[in-house]
Write an enzyme that holds these catalytic residues in place. Structure first.
Site, mmCIF file in Angstrom:
data_model
loop_
_atom_site.group_PDB
_atom_site.id
_atom_site.type_symbol
_atom_site.label_atom_id
_atom_site.label_comp_id
_atom_site.label_asym_id
_atom_site.label_seq_id
_atom_site.Cartn_x
_atom_site.Cartn_y
_atom_site.Cartn_z
ATOM 1 N N ARG A 1 8.682 37.556 1.818
ATOM 2 C CA ARG A 1 8.939 36.381 2.658
ATOM 3 C C ARG A 1 9.776 35.346 1.904
ATOM 4 O O ARG A 1 10.446 35.687 0.938
ATOM 5 C CB ARG A 1 7.588 35.823 3.145
ATOM 6 C CG ARG A 1 6.803 36.872 3.954
ATOM 7 C CD ARG A 1 5.481 36.344 4.443
ATOM 8 N NE ARG A 1 5.673 35.218 5.368
ATOM 9 C CZ ARG A 1 4.691 34.376 5.719
ATOM 10 N NH1 ARG A 1 3.470 34.542 5.244
ATOM 11 N NH2 ARG A 1 4.939 33.387 6.560
ATOM 12 N N TYR B 1 0.529 37.532 10.792
ATOM 13 C CA TYR B 1 -0.866 37.540 10.343
ATOM 14 C C TYR B 1 -1.797 38.399 11.200
ATOM 15 O O TYR B 1 -2.974 38.537 10.867
ATOM 16 C CB TYR B 1 -1.380 36.092 10.292
ATOM 17 C CG TYR B 1 -0.617 35.219 9.322
ATOM 18 C CD1 TYR B 1 -0.690 35.458 7.949
ATOM 19 C CD2 TYR B 1 0.198 34.176 9.760
ATOM 20 C CE1 TYR B 1 0.018 34.679 7.044
ATOM 21 C CE2 TYR B 1 0.907 33.379 8.863
ATOM 22 C CZ TYR B 1 0.813 33.639 7.507
ATOM 23 O OH TYR B 1 1.514 32.870 6.610
ATOM 24 N N PRO C 1 -5.850 26.210 3.876
ATOM 25 C CA PRO C 1 -5.305 25.564 5.072
ATOM 26 C C PRO C 1 -4.728 26.521 6.113
ATOM 27 O O PRO C 1 -4.030 27.479 5.755
ATOM 28 C CB PRO C 1 -4.192 24.671 4.512
ATOM 29 C CG PRO C 1 -4.543 24.446 3.102
ATOM 30 C CD PRO C 1 -5.312 25.637 2.641
ATOM 31 N N ASN C 2 -5.014 26.210 7.343
ATOM 32 C CA ASN C 2 -4.466 26.881 8.534
ATOM 33 C C ASN C 2 -5.065 28.251 8.812
ATOM 34 O O ASN C 2 -4.780 28.845 9.848
ATOM 35 C CB ASN C 2 -2.931 26.998 8.453
ATOM 36 C CG ASN C 2 -2.259 25.646 8.368
ATOM 37 O OD1 ASN C 2 -2.494 24.800 9.228
ATOM 38 N ND2 ASN C 2 -1.468 25.410 7.338
ATOM 39 N N ARG D 1 -2.030 32.089 15.187
ATOM 40 C CA ARG D 1 -0.923 31.660 14.317
ATOM 41 C C ARG D 1 -0.037 32.849 13.974
ATOM 42 O O ARG D 1 -0.486 33.813 13.343
ATOM 43 C CB ARG D 1 -1.517 31.106 13.024
ATOM 44 C CG ARG D 1 -0.508 30.779 11.959
ATOM 45 C CD ARG D 1 -1.226 30.539 10.635
ATOM 46 N NE ARG D 1 -0.301 30.124 9.624
ATOM 47 C CZ ARG D 1 -0.581 30.102 8.330
ATOM 48 N NH1 ARG D 1 -1.779 30.465 7.906
ATOM 49 N NH2 ARG D 1 0.317 29.732 7.461
ATOM 50 N N ALA E 1 -1.348 28.169 1.814
ATOM 51 C CA ALA E 1 -0.190 27.432 1.284
ATOM 52 C C ALA E 1 -0.467 26.815 -0.087
ATOM 53 O O ALA E 1 0.450 26.653 -0.896
ATOM 54 C CB ALA E 1 0.219 26.344 2.275
ATOM 55 N N HIS F 1 -3.759 37.743 0.076
ATOM 56 C CA HIS F 1 -2.840 37.246 1.098
ATOM 57 C C HIS F 1 -2.732 38.309 2.179
ATOM 58 O O HIS F 1 -2.526 39.493 1.878
ATOM 59 C CB HIS F 1 -1.457 36.955 0.514
ATOM 60 C CG HIS F 1 -1.525 35.918 -0.552
ATOM 61 N ND1 HIS F 1 -1.727 34.588 -0.268
ATOM 62 C CD2 HIS F 1 -1.490 36.013 -1.900
ATOM 63 C CE1 HIS F 1 -1.805 33.913 -1.397
ATOM 64 N NE2 HIS F 1 -1.669 34.751 -2.403
ATOM 65 N N GLU G 1 -7.374 37.229 -5.575
ATOM 66 C CA GLU G 1 -6.464 36.454 -4.713
ATOM 67 C C GLU G 1 -5.995 37.383 -3.588
ATOM 68 O O GLU G 1 -5.495 38.477 -3.854
ATOM 69 C CB GLU G 1 -5.276 35.981 -5.548
ATOM 70 C CG GLU G 1 -4.197 35.277 -4.744
ATOM 71 C CD GLU G 1 -2.972 34.935 -5.619
ATOM 72 O OE1 GLU G 1 -3.031 35.093 -6.867
ATOM 73 O OE2 GLU G 1 -1.947 34.552 -5.028
ATOM 74 N N ASN H 1 -8.285 33.339 -0.427
ATOM 75 C CA ASN H 1 -6.945 33.236 0.148
ATOM 76 C C ASN H 1 -6.628 31.742 0.191
ATOM 77 O O ASN H 1 -7.049 31.038 1.109
ATOM 78 C CB ASN H 1 -6.884 33.839 1.557
ATOM 79 C CG ASN H 1 -5.468 33.801 2.110
ATOM 80 O OD1 ASN H 1 -4.596 33.125 1.565
ATOM 81 N ND2 ASN H 1 -5.240 34.513 3.206
HETATM 82 C C1 DQA Z 1 -0.968 33.492 3.230
HETATM 83 C C2 DQA Z 1 0.476 33.386 2.748
HETATM 84 C C3 DQA Z 1 0.839 31.947 2.433
HETATM 85 O O1 DQA Z 1 2.193 31.883 1.983
HETATM 86 C C4 DQA Z 1 0.716 31.086 3.668
HETATM 87 O O2 DQA Z 1 0.980 29.746 3.364
HETATM 88 C C5 DQA Z 1 -0.607 31.242 4.333
HETATM 89 C C6 DQA Z 1 -1.233 32.564 4.396
HETATM 90 C C7 DQA Z 1 -1.337 34.923 3.669
HETATM 91 O O3 DQA Z 1 -2.526 35.173 3.839
HETATM 92 O O4 DQA Z 1 -0.454 35.764 3.871
HETATM 93 O O5 DQA Z 1 -1.138 30.301 4.911
HETATM 94 O O6 DQA Z 1 -1.825 33.145 2.145
#
Ligand code: DQA
Length: 148
Positions: free
Chosen positions: A109, A25, A12-13, A20, A79, A102, A100, A76
């Site tokens: 964070r 990011y 998501p997102n 964003r 959330a 991020h 995985e 990735n």
């Molecule tokens: C994320 C970190 C997550 O906590 C967050 O919800 C994201 C992006 C990252 O790529 O740093 O959407 O996965």
């Protein structure tokens, strides 16, 4: 070319990457990420299936597909990382390497980002390397396949 592609899955997102919270990011878009990942994978003769969804169930379906149709997964989960038992369980059934990724260093964070339901199922975890983390993810998959 390896017969099976690497699946690169985004939660998501991540479709909003570039606009964003660029201070967290960066300015690159998901299209930039895809181009970088494809270029890196090509150096190993690997094809890429690159996907993003805002829906947990869709990500679960891609993970299930990857069991038989991918040589590895770079994911990735965004959330969903922090609460998805469904993604944890889907990955549990995968025998391919799972990385995985991020973009941000989640450990620096908020406390809720320190928990991952995905890490127990991951071959490797990469956080805080920016979008370069996706390319490292492909490197790790290639290493497990004996391609480097
Ligand atoms: C994320 C970190 C997550 O906590 C967050 O919800 C994201 C992006 C990252 O790529 O740093 O959407 O996965």
């Amino acid at each position: 070319m390896n017969e099976l592609p690497v699946y690169v899955l985004n939660g998501p997102n991540l479709n909003t990457l570039g606009t964003r919270r660029p201070e967290v990011y960066g300015h690159a878009t998901l299209t930039d990420v895809e181009a970088n990942v494809r270029a890196r994978a090509q150096t190993y003769g690997l094809d890429v299936v690159f996907e993003q969804s805002n829906y947990e169930g869709q990500i679960v379906e891609w993970i299930q597909q990857a069991r038989t149709q991918a040589c590895g997964i770079v994911i990735n989960p965004a959330a969903l990382t922090h609460y998805s038992v469904a993604i944890h369980d889907a990955l549990e059934m995968c025998e391919v390497p799972v990385v995985e990724v991020h973009i941000s260093n989640v450990h620096r964070r908020e406390a809720f980002r320190h928990t991952s339901f995905v890490s127990p199922q991951a071959t490797a975890v990469i956080a805080g390397a920016g979008i370069l983390g996706y390319e490292f993810g492909v490197d790790v998959v290639a290493q497990h396949l004996g391609l480097r």
